[in-house]
Scaffold this active site. Sequence first.
Site, PDB file in Angstrom:
ATOM      1  N   ARG A 135      57.041  99.952  58.228  1.00 29.01           N
ATOM      2  CA  ARG A 135      55.840  99.968  59.069  1.00 29.01           C
ATOM      3  C   ARG A 135      56.068  99.200  60.356  1.00 29.01           C
ATOM      4  O   ARG A 135      55.584  99.578  61.406  1.00 29.01           O
ATOM      5  CB  ARG A 135      54.661  99.344  58.324  1.00 29.01           C
ATOM      6  CG  ARG A 135      54.198 100.159  57.144  1.00 29.01           C
ATOM      7  CD  ARG A 135      53.206  99.385  56.358  1.00 29.01           C
ATOM      8  NE  ARG A 135      53.896  98.200  55.802  1.00 29.01           N
ATOM      9  CZ  ARG A 135      53.468  97.501  54.783  1.00 29.01           C
ATOM     10  NH1 ARG A 135      52.338  97.791  54.203  1.00 29.01           N
ATOM     11  NH2 ARG A 135      54.154  96.467  54.332  1.00 29.01           N
ATOM     12  N   SER A 147      48.861  98.975  50.639  1.00 28.66           N
ATOM     13  CA  SER A 147      48.039  99.044  49.431  1.00 28.66           C
ATOM     14  C   SER A 147      47.106  97.847  49.336  1.00 28.66           C
ATOM     15  O   SER A 147      45.966  97.976  48.897  1.00 28.66           O
ATOM     16  CB  SER A 147      48.927  99.120  48.188  1.00 28.66           C
ATOM     17  OG  SER A 147      49.662 100.313  48.167  1.00 28.66           O
ATOM     18  N   HIS A 196      52.301 106.129  52.188  1.00 30.41           N
ATOM     19  CA  HIS A 196      53.306 106.464  51.177  1.00 30.41           C
ATOM     20  C   HIS A 196      53.545 107.968  51.146  1.00 30.41           C
ATOM     21  O   HIS A 196      54.691 108.429  51.110  1.00 30.41           O
ATOM     22  CB  HIS A 196      52.850 106.034  49.770  1.00 30.41           C
ATOM     23  CG  HIS A 196      52.768 104.566  49.555  1.00 30.41           C
ATOM     24  ND1 HIS A 196      51.635 103.972  49.065  1.00 30.41           N
ATOM     25  CD2 HIS A 196      53.672 103.569  49.731  1.00 30.41           C
ATOM     26  CE1 HIS A 196      51.847 102.671  48.938  1.00 30.41           C
ATOM     27  NE2 HIS A 196      53.072 102.399  49.354  1.00 30.41           N
ATOM     28  N   LYS A 204      53.876  90.967  38.265  1.00 23.70           N
ATOM     29  CA  LYS A 204      52.941  91.274  39.335  1.00 23.70           C
ATOM     30  C   LYS A 204      51.605  91.747  38.760  1.00 23.70           C
ATOM     31  O   LYS A 204      51.568  92.597  37.875  1.00 23.70           O
ATOM     32  CB  LYS A 204      53.536  92.370  40.236  1.00 23.70           C
ATOM     33  CG  LYS A 204      52.795  92.575  41.522  1.00 23.70           C
ATOM     34  CD  LYS A 204      53.579  93.517  42.421  1.00 23.70           C
ATOM     35  CE  LYS A 204      52.853  93.713  43.731  1.00 23.70           C
ATOM     36  NZ  LYS A 204      53.578  94.630  44.617  1.00 23.70           N
TER      37      LYS A 204
END
Length: 161
Positions: free
Chosen positions: A90, A128, A17, A41
């Site tokens: 990514r 993460s 990040h 979430k």
Amino acid sequence: MNIAVCPGSFDPVTNGHLDIITRGANIFDKVIVAVLINAKKQSLFSVEERIELLREATAGLDNVEVESFNGLLIDYVRQRQARAVIRGLRAVSDFEYEMQMASINKKLDDHVETLFMMTSHQYSFLSSSIVKELARYSADVSDLVPPVVERALRAKFAAQP
């Protein structure tokens, strides 16, 4: 002023990040790192904790601000008078979802561009979720996250039964 928003959940912020945020800060006059508030979430860190971790991790970047937002990203981008959204990619697997989001944002506001940045090679595997899983089992994450996040992860998992 040329402003960009870099949105995400950042639970927690990783070196991947920070790579994208730093590179965005080299392109734009101001980058607003926007932490998404998503009540659906389950997060390890509260929104307030994530904001504080991001502020500490980006303290050396004078043109970076950290805030939170709720609702549609495009509404937040308009509110902050930003011209672009920065998104890190990514792998090819990220592209399909990000392309859908960029397309709907473009439909909602043709004046906002989405800038995709390929994550630097050394972070192409990093997420993460992976960091949390490693930290949960006391694996070394020192080269994956900023020191402030490493300490916060250790403290968070030490407090859990």
